[in-house]
Design a protein around this motif. Structure first.
Motif, short mmCIF file in Angstrom:
data_model
loop_
_atom_site.label_atom_id
_atom_site.label_comp_id
_atom_site.label_asym_id
_atom_site.label_seq_id
_atom_site.Cartn_x
_atom_site.Cartn_y
_atom_site.Cartn_z
N PHE A 235 -19.52 13.61 -23.71
CA PHE A 235 -20.15 13.43 -25.02
C PHE A 235 -20.62 14.78 -25.59
CE2 PHE A 235 -23.92 12.84 -27.63
CZ PHE A 235 -23.55 11.83 -28.50
N LEU A 236 -21.34 15.54 -24.75
CA LEU A 236 -21.85 16.83 -25.21
C LEU A 236 -20.71 17.80 -25.53
CD1 LEU A 236 -24.87 17.34 -22.75
CD2 LEU A 236 -24.93 16.66 -25.15
N HIS A 237 -19.63 17.72 -24.74
CA HIS A 237 -18.48 18.60 -25.01
C HIS A 237 -17.88 18.31 -26.38
CE1 HIS A 237 -14.93 21.00 -24.25
NE2 HIS A 237 -14.17 19.94 -24.57
N GLU A 238 -17.70 17.02 -26.66
CA GLU A 238 -17.12 16.66 -27.95
C GLU A 238 -18.07 16.97 -29.10
OE1 GLU A 238 -14.04 15.75 -28.56
OE2 GLU A 238 -13.69 16.05 -26.43
N ILE A 239 -19.36 16.77 -28.88
CA ILE A 239 -20.35 17.10 -29.92
C ILE A 239 -20.33 18.59 -30.20
CG2 ILE A 239 -22.83 17.21 -30.42
CD1 ILE A 239 -21.52 14.45 -30.78
N THR A 240 -20.23 19.38 -29.13
CA THR A 240 -20.18 20.84 -29.31
C THR A 240 -18.91 21.25 -30.06
OG1 THR A 240 -21.44 21.19 -27.28
CG2 THR A 240 -20.16 23.07 -28.12
N LYS A 241 -17.77 20.64 -29.70
CA LYS A 241 -16.52 20.92 -30.40
C LYS A 241 -16.64 20.58 -31.89
CE LYS A 241 -12.66 19.53 -28.79
NZ LYS A 241 -11.64 18.63 -28.17
N GLY A 242 -17.24 19.43 -32.16
CA GLY A 242 -17.42 19.02 -33.55
C GLY A 242 -18.30 19.98 -34.32
N ARG A 243 -19.36 20.43 -33.66
CA ARG A 243 -20.25 21.40 -34.31
C ARG A 243 -19.51 22.70 -34.62
NH1 ARG A 243 -24.23 25.26 -34.18
NH2 ARG A 243 -26.33 24.54 -34.83
N GLU A 244 -18.74 23.17 -33.65
CA GLU A 244 -17.97 24.40 -33.87
C GLU A 244 -16.94 24.21 -34.98
OE1 GLU A 244 -16.37 25.18 -30.04
OE2 GLU A 244 -18.24 26.05 -29.24
N LYS A 245 -16.33 23.02 -35.02
CA LYS A 245 -15.35 22.76 -36.06
C LYS A 245 -15.98 22.83 -37.45
CE LYS A 245 -12.05 19.23 -37.59
NZ LYS A 245 -10.90 20.15 -37.66
N ILE A 246 -17.16 22.24 -37.57
CA ILE A 246 -17.86 22.30 -38.86
C ILE A 246 -18.16 23.76 -39.21
CG2 ILE A 246 -20.03 21.79 -40.05
CD1 ILE A 246 -20.09 19.14 -38.58
N GLU A 247 -18.75 24.46 -38.26
CA GLU A 247 -19.17 25.84 -38.54
C GLU A 247 -17.99 26.74 -38.89
OE1 GLU A 247 -22.12 29.24 -36.66
OE2 GLU A 247 -21.35 27.65 -35.36
N VAL A 248 -16.92 26.63 -38.12
CA VAL A 248 -15.77 27.50 -38.34
C VAL A 248 -14.95 27.08 -39.54
CG1 VAL A 248 -13.60 28.33 -37.36
CG2 VAL A 248 -15.64 28.18 -35.92
N VAL B 102 -15.56 18.20 -42.20
CA VAL B 102 -16.81 17.59 -41.74
C VAL B 102 -16.61 16.19 -41.20
CG1 VAL B 102 -19.07 16.80 -42.49
CG2 VAL B 102 -18.21 18.99 -43.26
N PHE B 103 -15.75 15.39 -41.82
CA PHE B 103 -15.76 13.96 -41.57
C PHE B 103 -14.68 13.46 -40.62
CE2 PHE B 103 -17.66 14.08 -45.99
CZ PHE B 103 -18.96 14.08 -45.50
N ASP B 104 -14.02 14.35 -39.91
CA ASP B 104 -13.01 13.87 -38.95
C ASP B 104 -13.33 14.35 -37.54
OD1 ASP B 104 -12.50 16.53 -39.13
OD2 ASP B 104 -10.35 16.34 -39.53
N ILE B 105 -14.61 14.48 -37.22
CA ILE B 105 -14.99 15.08 -35.93
C ILE B 105 -15.38 14.06 -34.87
CG2 ILE B 105 -15.79 17.20 -37.04
CD1 ILE B 105 -18.63 16.14 -36.69
N THR B 106 -15.53 12.78 -35.23
CA THR B 106 -16.06 11.82 -34.24
C THR B 106 -14.97 11.05 -33.51
OG1 THR B 106 -16.29 10.23 -36.04
CG2 THR B 106 -18.22 11.52 -35.46
N GLY B 107 -13.74 11.16 -34.01
CA GLY B 107 -12.65 10.46 -33.31
C GLY B 107 -12.52 10.93 -31.88
N GLY B 108 -12.70 12.21 -31.67
CA GLY B 108 -12.60 12.76 -30.31
C GLY B 108 -13.69 12.21 -29.41
N VAL B 109 -14.87 11.96 -29.97
CA VAL B 109 -15.98 11.41 -29.18
C VAL B 109 -15.62 10.01 -28.70
CG1 VAL B 109 -18.40 10.74 -29.22
CG2 VAL B 109 -17.67 12.80 -30.39
N LEU B 110 -15.09 9.18 -29.59
CA LEU B 110 -14.69 7.81 -29.22
C LEU B 110 -13.64 7.83 -28.12
CD1 LEU B 110 -14.46 6.23 -32.77
CD2 LEU B 110 -16.08 5.58 -31.01
#
Length: 576
Positions: free
Chosen positions: A500-513, A469-477
């Motif tokens: 931004f939306l691409h990275e947010i979507t990736k982060g969401r998928e990472k959490i879900e998966v 959950v907590f390592d998903i925002t580095g890609g956004v930066l």
């Protein structure tokens, strides 16, 4: 002479007894195997009388009078003789053969012994330490039990206790003799005869045969009053005169049927226990499966709640980004006027990303805290339920049939080991840890080690999810920083929003998966680890299934053999 048909029948019975002996070996019951082996060895012996009764009841005197040899074959003494069993059989010359310290064979040339053999046993009230010698060697192979009482007191408890022992275990034909009747008045004798009759009927013997005899009167020549004429008449009418060999075979078959029925009872109980154990294992597996499904649903719900918080937070930041990069803002002000000297465009975007990270951490931690506690409770319940079922399962074979007492004890020990093993399992925190679920393969934090057993599950679940959950925002930066260069030179703000939306979507998928996969993988592995505690128990059930199939098949064959032989013998006896 024994006729050829009886000889052929004896050969078939010998083969059937051999099969029964192999069955007793197969069930690993040494005492029963020895009993059947002795029975087979004696199948060619004469019809066997076994004389039992208390010390000084007059057994030896009865035997001497019955044989009519005008002398003592078995010694009559004022004091009890040693606890030696005497087997009296026919021989061309008189001879005494010592078989072992408790058994000797007496050969004498008496005609009646050509058809019958007589076994004289020590008193029932002195043979306690050696009664097994009688039981194993003579009672199963006996054809008639002659129970001798002292006529004036046939009510001694030790005698009747031994009677129950013989009757309940082997159901042998028994006749009763009240010896030394000359010491009583006719009236008192009748009272005691009725007393024995009534008690024998109470113990399940229909129409018990009771003879009152006096060896003294027989020896003195008073054969009319001695009571031996009815005894000899009974023997002549029911045993000798050609019937004895067939009766011997019939008794051997009956004894084998009794043993085989006892094995059948034991196998039925073993089958019932195996089925109960299989139901127990099925219940354990169903419990684990149901708890797994329930935990999976909780994982899905937890992930759904996390994603809902994630969506609200990222959507708010997306709107803030769009507003800051809006066309009207750019038209109204130049880039330099929008972004003051204090805050450059790059810095503003990076600040937005860091704010997103902080908001996600706060929001998702709250969601995790609520969901992990519920999930941990459910996972712990899985272990607790299994522990409860193990401790409340019925141990049906603790009072098992004597034949299979060793099997019962072995199963009981395996089950006790399972209880102890599982108790130890749920107390140890390492039973619930799984390093393969942590990407960095590092040891658990020290705080985890302070927990023990199922209490540590919540900490583990939290650790599993936090990494995802907590390592998903580095890609956004990183992405915003890269795209900003393109924006600054070409004015294509759409790329920043799309990145931004691409990275947010990736982060969401990472959490879900990742969260879903890791939590469900943990639950699955814990379920398998819990179930693995039952491996020795399952191995026992597999072996028991195989053994029962083989034993049931062999027992059915033996049962059919003796059933057929029993019918043939009864038919043959009816024509004699």
């Amino acid at each position: 002479m024994i006729n050829p048909s009886t000889i052929a029948l004896r050969a078939r019975i010998d083969e059937a007894v051999k099969d029964l002996h192999e069955l007793t070996i197969r069930i690993n019951h040494n005492d029963l195997a020895k009993t059947v082996s002795d029975l087979r060895n004696r199948i060619n012996d004469p019809f066997m009388f076994v004389i039992v009764g208390e010390v000084k009841a007059g057994k030896s005197s009865f035997i001497n009078a019955l044989l009519q040899t005008e002398r003592e074959i078995t010694k009559v003494a004022p004091q009890p003789m040693t606890d030696t069993i005497q087997q009296i059989v026919y021989g061309e010359k008189e001879e005494v053969i010592v078989i072992n310290p408790y058994l000797k064979k007496i050969l004498i040339p008496v005609d009646i012994l050509k058809e019958v053999a007589i076994v004289d046993t020590p008193g029932t009230n002195t043979i306690v330490e050696h009664h097994q010698e009688i039981t194993e060697s003579f009672i199963p192979a006996s054809d008639l039990i002659v129970f001798v009482f002292e006529a004036k007191n046939p009510y001694r408890q030790s005698a009747w206790d031994f009677f129950k022992f013989i009757h309940e275990d082997w159901r042998k034909k028994i006749i009763f003799v009240l010896q030394q009747k000359d010491l009583m008045s006719p009236e008192d004798l009748e009272v005691n005869i009725k007393g024995v009759h009534d008690y024998a009927e109470k113990q399940g013997i229909n129409n018990p045969l009771i003879f009152a005899t006096s060896a003294k009167l027989e020896k003195d020549g008073n054969k009319i009053d001695s009571g031996f004429i009815p005894v000899r008449h009974y023997i002549l009418e029911n045993i000798t005169g050609g019937k004895a060999p067939v009766l011997k075979l019939g008794n051997s078959v009956s004894t084998c049927l009794r043993i085989n029925d006892s094995i059948r009872e034991g196998l039925d109980l073993r089958q019932s226990q195996w089925e109960a154990d299989m139901e127990f294992r099925k219940d354990i597996k169903n419990t684990l499966d149901n708890q797994e499904v329930k935990s999976y649903k909780q994982v899905d719900q937890l992930v759904e709640n996390i994603l809902a918080g994630y969506d609200r937070t990222t959507q708010a930041k997306e709107q803030e980004l769009r507003d800051g990069l809006s066309f009207f803002s750019l038209v109204r002000r130049s880039i330099s006027s929008i972004f003051t000297k204090k805050t450059s465009a790059k810095e503003w975007l990076e600040t937005l990303a860091r704010d997103l990270e902080q908001s996600l951490n706060t929001t998702l931690r709250e969601k995790l805290h609520d969901g992990i506690n519920d999930l941990a409770d459910n996972v712990q319940q899985m272990a607790k339920l299994i522990d409860l079922k193990i401790h409340t399962s019925k141990n049906l074979l603790q009072n098992d049939h004597e034949i299979f007492s060793a099997i019962a004890e072995r199963r009981h020990n395996i089950f006790r080991e399972l209880q102890e093993k599982f108790e130890d399992f749920i107390k140890k925190s390492e039973s619930f840890t799984d390093q393969s679920l942590f990407p960095d393969k590092t040891p658990l934090p020290g705080s985890f080690a302070t927990g023990s057993g199922i209490a540590v599950i919540g900490l583990i679940l939290a650790a599993i999810t936090q990494g995802a959950v907590f390592d998903i925002t580095g890609g956004v930066l990183t992405t915003i920083g890269i795209l900003f260069a393109g924006f600054a030179t070409s004015g294509k703000r759409r790329k920043i929003i799309e990145g931004f939306l691409h990275e947010i979507t990736k982060g969401r998928e990472k959490i879900e998966v990742d969260v879903t996969a890791q939590l469900k993988q943990y639950i699955k592995r814990l379920k398998e680890r819990i179930d693995s505690n039952f491996d020795p128990f399952d191995l026992m059930l597999d072996k028991e299934k195989e053994q029962l199939a083989l034993l049931n098949q062999e027992q059915a064959v033996v049962s059919n053999q003796f059933g057929t032989l029993d019918v043939e013998i009864k038919t043959l006896l009816s024509t004699m």
